[in-house]
Scaffold this active site. Structure first.
Site, mmCIF file in Angstrom:
data_model
loop_
_atom_site.group_PDB
_atom_site.id
_atom_site.type_symbol
_atom_site.label_atom_id
_atom_site.label_comp_id
_atom_site.label_asym_id
_atom_site.label_seq_id
_atom_site.Cartn_x
_atom_site.Cartn_y
_atom_site.Cartn_z
ATOM 1 N N GLU A 517 -9.881 5.209 -6.588
ATOM 2 C CA GLU A 517 -8.618 5.899 -6.861
ATOM 3 C C GLU A 517 -8.419 7.033 -5.854
ATOM 4 O O GLU A 517 -8.849 8.152 -6.102
ATOM 5 C CB GLU A 517 -8.596 6.476 -8.284
ATOM 6 N N ASN A 576 -6.103 2.489 -3.065
ATOM 7 C CA ASN A 576 -5.089 3.515 -3.308
ATOM 8 C C ASN A 576 -4.616 3.361 -4.753
ATOM 9 O O ASN A 576 -4.356 2.247 -5.218
ATOM 10 C CB ASN A 576 -3.952 3.264 -2.304
ATOM 11 N N TRP A 577 -4.472 4.477 -5.459
ATOM 12 C CA TRP A 577 -4.066 4.396 -6.877
ATOM 13 C C TRP A 577 -2.637 4.921 -7.008
ATOM 14 O O TRP A 577 -2.417 6.084 -6.825
ATOM 15 C CB TRP A 577 -5.016 5.228 -7.738
ATOM 16 N N ILE A 578 -1.663 4.118 -7.194
ATOM 17 C CA ILE A 578 -1.616 2.799 -7.775
ATOM 18 C C ILE A 578 -0.548 2.019 -7.034
ATOM 19 O O ILE A 578 0.263 2.622 -6.329
ATOM 20 C CB ILE A 578 -1.334 2.921 -9.280
ATOM 21 N N SER A 596 3.422 6.981 -8.905
ATOM 22 C CA SER A 596 2.370 6.997 -7.889
ATOM 23 C C SER A 596 2.340 5.734 -7.048
ATOM 24 O O SER A 596 1.524 5.613 -6.144
ATOM 25 C CB SER A 596 1.000 7.182 -8.556
ATOM 26 N N GLU A 598 3.287 2.732 -4.377
ATOM 27 C CA GLU A 598 3.917 2.575 -3.060
ATOM 28 C C GLU A 598 5.164 1.693 -3.166
ATOM 29 O O GLU A 598 5.950 1.607 -2.231
ATOM 30 C CB GLU A 598 2.927 2.002 -2.052
#
Length: 1010
Positions: A517, A576-578, A596, A598
């Site tokens: 994370e 990467n979170w999330i 959060s 992308e």
């Protein structure tokens, strides 16, 4: 104007021999959103007034993404929860009488209590792992329809420990409510059934299948109620020349007589050519079982890896007297993976940096919840792959079968957890969790993409760690996988292989680390930057205790997060979170989600998504962050992300020079004066052109709306659960999207479909409406099919713009006796024709050495006294400093020097945090690991209420330090054993605006001599 983008049609998930049939059991259930009681399970119960639905089905999908986020990270706890019922009639064809009939549920939340013809079969309580039952003894022997009934109960925890931010205290108080007896535990006592961790979507939310087999058959990998394990295939001693392949085939004989079963295994390559044939005969007694183990060498094996996910097809078959009675084909990949402490991750002999995402296993969608057809889950994973991802972590419960199947085909190395929230648990909840971990491993252990079994999202007790280790070693001893925990301590470290890091941290220095994370910040897609109309920034953001980013800031931030948190040579990389915006764990009450992702909730990319393409891709990629539609007179910094080593920016063909590079991938151009036209970024690498120039053109005024349609592989099916996606854009006279257009659009529709609508990220109550606002010039809506085929027409209009209209044909779907042999659609990825090659400098032998041993030390611990450290705040350069003394700065981002340190703190390690993070909200803000015999101190601002994590773990002293003229009281704790300690938020009440970030000190203390 409209267009339809159809995804390629493919075959069923798993193919079977002629004597095994798998029926799609999804369509045409009856449903009621209340609890009529146990009589609803009886055959004669009248369900005529119930609603017709098809699985996958979520019965609180109209609640989700619909409420303001709670700043305490508790998630969308206003969603509906309760007991509901499903019923379905079905008839087994006469030709299949005498066969074995099993039902498989891929997932029911939270409790799924199953009945057949009034007979109780059992209740699954884990919510995420597939399970099944043998229906054969209870089926009608005549032509009378059978009735399957399922009671679903998704009552969930709602703020079980209100306003509490201390993980240890939350864990203790929640566990105190849990009974010992599994029969007595209720769904709202299941720790992971909480909106903080997973949206509480209830229902039969994943696929349902009927498996019809000969009484002599290969068992199913459904352990919980059937106690069966299915085939287990694996490869060992893998080299370029050969691989030792083994298949363990469990055979069951429910015939009245013993059988000489000829068990064969055929391994075919991707072209269908056989590369290995194995056969063995076993005498299986009537009512008995046998495990047949076959093994042989595959010559010159093609290896599975992210860049080339090559799959063999392993057909396991039973024949008697030359007649095939059962077979099953398993897609399988051969790979050789190694996680190292000093050099990161290797697969098939070469180094790979893992990069990708974490994602909720609910994979939730506004208006749909988690009830999505398989192809739509796949679409989300396709977006990840198109961004260059090679890694996937499901959190904090297991991903669905289709998700793991697609990870195999897309080449996404997967961290697959069992079921967890964020703490150890006790009693019945622990029993359910441990059993789910067992069932998970058995079900998914033939998937090459899974390289990590995650036993917990937080550390567990020694006893529990030993138990999970035994499960792993018992049911997957040959799969070439690792067991892992996030936020582990030295106790767990003895019973795991890999640590799951957080925000670049590494709790266990002696173990390899895979990031779970990082980049947990938040940003809505609709807010471009502080120069863009109509909002010119993010209204209200500065007043939030946790301050979110605008889209530009979020995209720029990706670069430093990736480089600083995953960039170390000894770091394996990770997630990467999330990936997509979620309703769980939000911290900004301006929003209806935790933004959060992308991509947003409906999977429309943010600018950050395109930056990750640059970071993750091995191909030339360049992206100008933002748009080119500013008011005249605007002057701003332009940010360009590129994996080239130089970028030149042009405005209307006039060079603005070369960008100043930061963190390898970010190029900045200061004080650019806006003028309409075209802005272009031209990248080079080592002086040569690097990919195509990236161009953004100024859009004119919006003049019309445009609809684009995305449908599944075989079109829009009238099966009651399929969906169609409609993208609506505001475009100018040349067809360019207008990036600053924010205005309401209205829809009308006709035909056999259920409107599910779209979502506005800052507006409660925005889903399921026939209107919504376009955000940054675009938005997306969905419709669900019914069981009736026909034409569905949708028209969209908005004030001052020309309207658009689209017609989609809902295709007939064949259903007979409640059954269909048409399995759920899936997208078919194509294997690259070009197998990748790698330079010798990336080989395991070059980096590690021929014998796998080099004179490399284990990663140095971060401080003199601190053995492990993790920091989840936005300040990416926070770190451990050693030798505390007066005149040294307390924070990494402020010139606030220590001036009156007590003598016992001189020489200590301290966490040099970011003072800008003083209002950051996280339960696991800072984590430090310390050895026995050390003492920890926390200096906390005296203007603030003491957070509960501080008062419960530390003892207040009489001593203070002064920073910037402000007194800070020291709190003390002695570590009698090796410990990992979690520190929560500095400020738990956002009304306190003035605050210094707390300071953590650690030092070895010498016992006094008597």
């Amino acid at each position: 104007m409209w267009s339809i983008l159809a995804l390629a049609l493919t075959t069923a998930l798993t193919s079977y021999g002629s004597d095994r049939i798998v029926y799609n059991f999804n369509p045409d259930w009856k449903f009621i959103k209340q609890d009529p009681g146990i009589q609803a399970a009886q055959v004669g119960y009248n369900d005529a007034t119930w609603t017709s639905v098809s699985a996958p089905h979520t019965y609180n999908d109209i609640d989700t993404f619909n409420h303001k986020a709670n700043p305490d990270m508790s998630g969308e706890n206003e969603m509906w929860g309760g007991r509901t019922w499903y019923r379905k009639q079905f008839t087994i064809p006469e030709s299949l009488k005498g066969k074995k009939v099993y039902i498989e549920f891929e997932g029911v939340r939270q409790f799924g209590e199953v009945y057949i013809n009034g007979k109780y079969l059992g209740v699954c309580k884990n919510g995420f792992v597939p399970f099944g039952f043998d229906l054969t003894p209870y089926l009608n022997k005549d032509a009378k329809p059978n009735v399957i009934a399922v009671m679903c109960d998704n009552r969930f925890m709602v703020n079980p420990v209100k306003d509490e931010q201390n993980l240890a205290k939350i864990e203790a108080q929640v566990n105190a409510l849990i009974p010992e007896d599994e029969d007595k535990i209720q769904p709202n006592q299941i720790p992971w059934n909480h909106s903080r961790w997973h949206p509480t979507d209830g229902g039969i939310y994943r696929n349902v299948f009927l498996h019809v087999t000969d009484p002599l058959h290969i068992s199913l990998p459904l352990y919980d109620f059937l106690q069966t394990e299915g085939p287990y295939v694996y490869a060992e001693s893998i080299t370029d020349q050969s691989a030792r392949f083994t298949a363990e085939i469990p055979v069951e004989n429910s015939r009245l007589d013993a059988a000489n079963a000829d068990v064969s295994v055929v391994v075919n390559d991707s072209s269908g050519k056989s590369v290995l044939n194995l056969k063995q005969t076993a005498l299986v007694t009537a009512g008995g079982k046998a495990k047949v183990v076959l093994s042989g060498l595959i010559a010159n094996p093609q290896l599975w890896e992210p860049a080339y996910p090559y799959l063999y097809h392993v057909t396991c078959q039973i024949s008697v007297a030359g007649q095939v009675v059962d077979s099953v084909t398993i897609p399988y990949g051969i790979r050789n993976a190694v996680f190292t402490t000093d050099h990161g991750f290797f697969i098939n002999g070469h180094h790979v940096k893992l990069h990708g995402w974490g994602q909720r296993p609910t994979d939730e969608w506004p208006g749909l919840g988690t009830a999505q057809p398989d192809w739509l889950h796949e679409y989300t994973m396709l977006l990840m792959k198109q961004a260059g991802s090679n890694f996937m972590r499901w959190g904090h419960a297991s991903g669905a079968p289709i998700m793991i199947t697609m990870a195999d085909q897309y080449g996404l190395i997967t961290d697959q957890p069992g079921v967890d929230g964020e703490a150890d648990t006790v009693g019945a909840a622990w029993k359910i969790r441990a059993e789910a971990f067992r069932d998970l491993i058995i079900y998914y252990r033939n998937h090459p993409s899974i390289l990590i079994w995650e036993a917990g999202n937080q550390k567990v007790s020694k006893q529990h760690a030993i138990q999970m280790r035994k499960i792993f070693q018992t049911y997957d001893p040959h799969g070439g996988r690792a067991e892992a925990y996030r936020r582990a301590d030295q106790t767990d470290a003895k019973y795991m292989d890999v640590g799951i890091g957080t925000e670049g941290g590494r709790e266990i220095a002696s173990l390899p680390v895979v990031e779970g994370e990082y980049d947990r910040e938040e940003s809505p897609r609709r807010i471009w930057d502080n120069k863009t109309p109509p909002t010119f920034g993010y209204p209200g953001a500065s007043k939030q205790a946790y301050q979110p980013y605008d889209s530009e800031e979020f995209a720029v931030h990706q670069v430093a997060q990736y480089v600083h948190k995953l960039g170390a040579e000894n770091h394996s990389g990770g997630g990467n979170w999330i990936f997509s915006d979620t309703t769980s764990g939000g911290r900004v009450d301006l929003e209806t989600a935790r933004n959060s992702g992308e991509v947003d909730g409906v999977r429309l990319p943010k600018e950050a998504y395109y930056v990750t393409q640059v970071l993750f891709s091995s191909l030339p990629k360049t992206h100008i962050i933002g748009h080119w539609n500013y008011p005249l007179g605007t002057k701003k910094t332009i940010y360009v992300a590129s994996n080239g080593d130089d970028v030149e920016l042009f405005l209307n063909n006039h060079s603005l020079g070369h960008g100043k590079v930061y963190d390898r991938y970010l190029f900045t151009f200061s004080d650019v004066n806006y003028e309409p036209g075209e802005i272009k970024a031209v990248a080079t690498y080592k002086g040569k052109p690097w990919g195509n120039p990236y161009v953004i053109k100024t859009a004119g005024p919006a003049v019309k709306l445009r609809i684009k349609c995305l449908i599944g592989p075989s079109g829009f099916k009238a099966d009651g659960s399929d969906v169609v996606l409609l993208d609506v854009e505001a475009v100018d006279s040349k067809g360019l999207r207008c990036p600053t257009f924010q205005q309401r659009v209205d829809f009308t529709y006709s035909g056999p479909a259920i409107w599910r609508g779209g979502w506005n990220s800052a507006k409660p109550g925005s889903i399921n409406n026939t209107y919504l606002d376009l955000e940054a010039g675009i938005n997306r809506v969905t419709l669900r099919s019914t069981l009736t085929p026909g034409k569905v027409t949708v028209k969209v209009q908005s004030a001052g713009l020309a309207s658009d209209e689209i017609t989609i044909n809902s295709k007939p779907f064949t259903l007979a006796g409640g059954l269909t042999a048409t399995l759920p659609d899936k997208i078919e990825p194509k294997l690259s024709a070009q197998k990748p090659t790698y330079p010798d400098s990336e080989s395991y032998e070059q980096i590690v050495g021929k014998q796998g041993k080099v004179a490399a030390t284990s990663p140095a611990q971060p401080g003199k006294f601190i053995k492990a450290f993790s920091y989840s705040g936005p300040t990416s350069i926070a770190h451990i400093e050693t030798n505390a003394n007066n005149e040294r700065n307390a924070f990494v981002d402020r010139d606030y020097a220590f001036s009156n340190l007590p003598k016992y703190l001189i020489g200590a390690d301290w966490v040099q945090a970011g003072d800008a993070d003083s209002h950051y909200s996280a339960l696991d803000f800072v984590v430090v690991g310390v050895p026995a015999g050390t003492t920890l101190w926390v200096a906390h601002d005296d203007r603030l209420p003491r957070p509960s994590w501080l008062t419960t773990q530390f003892k207040e002293s009489q001593d203070k330090i002064i920073l910037k003229g402000q007194s800070m009281t020291l709190f003390r704790r002695k570590a009698s054993d090796d410990e990992t300690i979690t520190f929560g938020s500095n400020v738990e009440d956002p009304k306190f605006k003035d605050a210094l970030m707390y300071v953590i000190f650690v030092k070895k203390t010498t016992p006094k001599v008597k």
